[in-house]
Enzyme design. Structure first.
Site: not given
Ligand code: NOJ
Length: 963
Positions: A561, A637
């Site tokens: 990520d 997200d």
């Molecule tokens: C951003 C990511 O897009 C998300 O999926 C993740 O849960 C958070 N970072 C925390 O790692």
């Protein structure tokens, strides 16, 4: 301390976001991104400079005397008529109907970055020969290609023709703008003014074209005489455009030691009205014209609460654009890893279909044309023209350059259960048990950043995950996997081995003064491994060995990520552009490829840990051209809103068009809490998208399927059941994507290239060429309008077997449990009919073939099988590729690839034939055995025949005859 403050601030922002969501909900408003954090084209100085150049005659002239033709192509110099700066054009015909050209400065002050590691091999050249010539142009013929290239010297342009029809022109609008490297200029001296004065007439001549930019604004329009002497840096003058030598955005300043270096070029596509691709944007599948608005931006960014229907940059970038017309498909691959903007204009934009028809009838309409203009901040111009002619040819051309989708391990096509975060080992085991207790299949449980010890990746929080190995073993005993997150920001902590090794070995990205670059991310102050450096990648890969990654096991896979890279306190939440990478490159040059390299090194690590035997699974948020070779991607997200559910279709379709087939969106939406109806609809959508993972933000309420009301649970169970039952089809589609480079999830127009109705469809899609899916994506829907394409085509509802003729728009009433899916007549889809705990529990199960007959009584399909996890299909030919074809009342099973052999207990348990008359008898023939009669049942109302227990091995040849 400051780190903690930043992390807390970010968390607070998330939380604030959530509060605002509730407020928004209450007030009926959706949350939106804070646009002020991200640049517009006007705020990105090179984009502004490039865009201010207006179409007209190009100031570049090809020096035909310098033309040299060799076995690998031709080179010719281009001179800028005003600055006299010389560029070199390398032009190649390539095999498979492609052309490549590169443009660089003849004598750059500093070398320019050329993207490496994206192409899988040096593309094979096709010989170019000069087939015609006059004073101002050269005609080139490409061996084995049906097209010719005309190079016009003044003004410079390239035209690609097939027969007499013009396919594509380069620089026809004169927008080639190559900001040559220069020294900073002194204020104008009298001498220089004089020199300029003497040049003025020339400049006026060149720019006398209508609409051209004022020469005084043309960055390169100043004669070289104006450049400073020697190497000594000089003061900017009032003629330097702001931002050329230093740029600030909010509180961040970019030192730009090399000054302006951007490159831009236009492409004209006559006959083309529909263009697609250039992900990642949360926008419609079909690209929009950008005149009067913002260009599409390609700059990998962590955009907090991204907004829909706009061309802002997101986490990944693939600089590939596809142009489609009913007669032709083309692709443009702009191989540049710097910040890039893409402008699209069209001479038919804004005209209604009626207006266009009127033009056509009156013979007054121009030929439709789309113009595309690419602008990148640095690097060279390196372009592949993918000349089709069909879109499938374009897919094959592009993936022959950048590679095909990695064949996913079978488990990764199952369902993934994730959230930020599963608290501890007990929580993980309870979730695992929850799936069994409530009878939902699940292959993988995911652990987000909280599992690691203080966000130190490759470690486990000792109080919450004290026994990772036994947790993994427990999951293995259930034939399930775990995915753990490993982000590329490394906590600056002298007690942390990962950091110490990177620091000691000098493997971090550096600042412009050579110290280790530090930014803020989840762990606080963090270093960023320099993945551009092969040594860093090798080191990173070695970290995944079972010895180095303590607590890991063969059923642990990885999630990368934040690899845009995300830097909370950096400009636009990313790294400073003047940060330094291996080889002396600036971050500016390599920004869009950073995440690609993270993904690459991680996948390589997983391969190495098994001694090269096991296929990896790695999910990455950032991506670039070629990322398909390393695993899966997701749309980041998103938000638990209906519009986000809808946009997952065009977002994943766009990625599939440019090679990234393994795409998905967070099921349920990352931010906010979906109501049960939205969550159910999202499961139904996700079950038919390639990567199927539920994920949610830390602050959301738990939403494992069994926490929903019983009636919703049942519907989710059905959706998961559909997914698992279709796994043999998914797996076969991925094999095809892997072998041939064709997308798994396809826009309708790909299969129906002449049907204009399909060109802008965003709410339904195809899986392979057999299944058409129209998920329900509206709250309270009672019905959907499904477009069934194809004249002479028939479509069978896979639930009711009801047959519909194409083309038509069908109103289909729906209930909460409906997922409108149709199988095209003419196809065979293999399925597993017993849904078990995980795909691994199902892989030896018998197959049922669903044969949907075309109006001519024919059907075709295939099935790929192997062990589901290793490279043995490749290294030892341990696979089966079976072909099923139905014609003349007989279904025949044969091998579609005789090289493959694979021992398997899988057998054919049933054959369902849609669109069949009732036979008198059904006979099975297996070579070397006597004929046998099979029992069957026929439903006259739906014309469906179910043939029971042929009982033959899936590996053998057989036929079933309806007599
Ligand atoms: C951003 C990511 O897009 C998300 O999926 C993740 O849960 C958070 N970072 C925390 O790692």
């Amino acid at each position: 301390m400051a780190a903690v403050v930043e992390v807390v601030a970010r968390r607070r922002r998330y939380r604030m976001g959530l509060m605002l969501v509730f407020l928004g909900l209450f007030m009926g408003n959706a949350l939106a991104v804070d646009r002020s954090n991200f640049k517009t084209c006007d705020e990105s100085s090179f984009c502004k400079r490039q865009r201010s150049l207006r179409p007209g005659l190009s100031p570049y002239r090809a020096l035909l005397d310098s033309l040299q033709l060799g076995p690998d192509g031709l080179t010719v110099q281009l001179v800028h008529e005003v600055t006299k700066v010389v560029l070199v054009l390398e032009l190649q015909g390539l095999q498979k109907n492609m052309t490549r050209f590169r443009l660089d400065e003849l004598q750059p002050l500093h070398p320019r970055y050329r993207v490496s590691d994206v192409l899988v091999a040096d593309p094979a050249p096709a010989r170019l020969s000069v087939s015609g010539r006059d004073d101002n142009s050269v005609e080139l013929t490409v061996a084995e290609g049906p097209y010719k290239i005309i190079l016009t010297a003044k003004p410079f342009r390239l035209d690609l023709l097939e027969g007499r029809s013009l396919l594509l022109s380069v620089n026809a609008r004169g927008l080639l703008e190559f900001e040559h490297q220069r020294h900073r200029r002194v204020p104008f001296s009298d001498k220089v003014s004089l020199t300029l004065g003497s040049m003025w007439d020339k400049i006026k001549n060149i720019f006398s074209r209508q609409g051209a930019r004022d020469p005084a604004e043309v960055d390169g329009a100043q004669p070289e005489a104006a450049a400073g002497d020697g190497d000594k840096p000089e003061e900017p003058t009032e003629r330097e455009e702001p931002g050329a030598w230093e740029e600030t955005f909010k509180t961040h300043s970019d030192s730009k030691p090399y000054g302006p270096t951007s490159v831009g070029l236009d492409f004209s596509l006559p006959g083309m009205e529909h263009v697609y691709g250039i992900p990642e944007h949360a926008d419609s599948l079909r690209l929009k014209v950008t005149e009067g608005g913002e260009p599409y931006r390609l700059y990998n960014l962590d955009v907090f609460q991204y907004e829909l229907d706009n061309p802002m940059a997101l986490y990944g970038s693939v600089p590939v654009l596809l142009a489609h017309s009913p007669h032709r498909d083309l692709g443009i691959f702009w191989l540049n890893a710097a910040e890039t903007w893409v402008d699209i204009s069209s001479n038919t934009a804004g005209k209604t279909l009626f207006g266009k028809m009127l033009d056509y009838l009156q013979g007054s309409g121009e030929t439709p044309q789309t113009d595309v203009r690419w602008m990148s901040e640095s690097g060279i111009i390196d372009v592949f023209l993918l000349l089709g002619p069909s879109v499938f040819d374009v897919f094959r051309q592009y993936t022959s350059l950048t590679g095909t989708q990695a064949l996913p391990p079978l488990f990764s096509l199952g369902y993934h259960q994730s959230r930020w975060n599963y608290r501890d080992e007990a929580d993980v085991l309870q979730v695992d048990q929850g799936f069994d207790d409530h009878n939902f299949p699940c292959d993988v449980i995911w652990l987000d950043i909280e599992h690691a010890d203080g966000k130190r990746y490759f470690t486990w929080d000792p109080s919450r995950f004290p026994q990772p190995h036994s947790m993994l073993q427990h999951l293995a005993s259930k034939r399930r996997k775990l995915v753990a997150i490993v982000d590329p920001h490394i906590k600056v902590d002298s007690g942390y081995r990962v950091h110490e090794e990177l620091r000691n070995q000098g493997l971090y990205v550096k600042t412009r003064d050579g110290s280790d670059y530090e930014g803020w991310c989840w762990p606080g102050s963090a270093g960023y491994p320099d993945f551009i450096n092969p040594a860093t990648r090798a080191w990173w890969a070695s970290m995944f060995s079972f010895d180095n990654y303590e607590g890991s096991a063969p059923n642990l896979f990885i999630w990368n990520d934040m690899n845009e890279p995300s830097v909370f306190n950096g400009p636009e939440v990313t790294m400073l552009k003047d940060a330094q990478h291996y080889g002396g490159w600036e971050h500016r040059d390599v920004h869009n490829i950073y995440g690609f390299y993270v993904h690459m090194a991680t996948a390589e690590g997983l391969i190495q840990r098994s001694g090269g035997v096991e296929r990896p699974f790695v999910l990455s948020r950032a991506f670039f051209a070629g990322s398909q070779r390393f695993g899966a991607v997701w749309t980041g997200d998103n938000t638990a809103e209906w519009d986000h559910l809808k946009i997952s279709i065009p977002m994943c379709l766009s990625m599939g068009l440019v090679g990234l087939s393994f795409c998905g969106a967070d099921v349920g939406g990352f931010f906010k809490n979906p109501d049960p109806e939205l969550l159910v609809r999202w499961y139904q959508m996700g079950a038919f998208q390639p990567f199927f993972r539920a994920h949610a933000h830390l602050d959301t309420v738990r939403r494992e399927p069994w926490l929903l009301p019983a009636q919703h649970q049942e519907v989710i169970r059905e959706a998961l059941g559909q997914r698992y039952s279709l796994l043999p089809y998914w797996y076969t589609l991925f094999y095809r994507a892997h072998i041939e480079g064709v997308p798994v999830m396809r826009p309708l127009w790909v299969q129906y290239p002449q049907d204009v109705t399909t060109f802008s469809i965003d709410d339904q899609f195809l899986l392979g060429d057999a299944l058409l899916v129209h998920p329900v994506s509206d709250a309270g829907a009672h019905g959907v309008q499904v477009y069934l394409p194809g004249s002479g085509e028939v479509w069978y509802n896979i639930q009711s077997y009801q047959k519909h003729h194409g083309p038509q728009t069908l109103y289909l009433p729906v209930t909460l449990s409906s997922i409108p899916v149709f199988q095209r007549g003419g196809t065979v889809v293999p399925r597993w009919m017993r849904v078990r705990r995980s795909s691994d529990c199902m892989k030896d199960d018998p197959i049922t073939l669903f044969v949907a007959l075309s109006p001519q009584g024919m059907a075709q399909g295939e099935l790929f099988l192997d062990d589901g996890h290793s490279f043995n299909y490749q290294t030892r030919q341990e696979f089966l590729l079976r072909r099923f074809s139905f014609s003349q009342n007989t279904l025949v099973s044969s091998s579609a690839d005789l090289r493959g052999h694979f021992e398997t207990p899988v057998w054919i348990e049933r054959v369902v034939i849609m669109g069949a008359e009732k036979p008198a008898t059904v006979v099975l023939q297996v070579p070397g055995s006597p004929e046998s009669h099979l029992s069957f049942q026929h439903n006259t109302e739906t014309s469906t025949l179910v043939v029971r227990k042929p009982g033959v091995s899936v590996a053998s040849d057989w036929s079933i005859q309806l007599r």
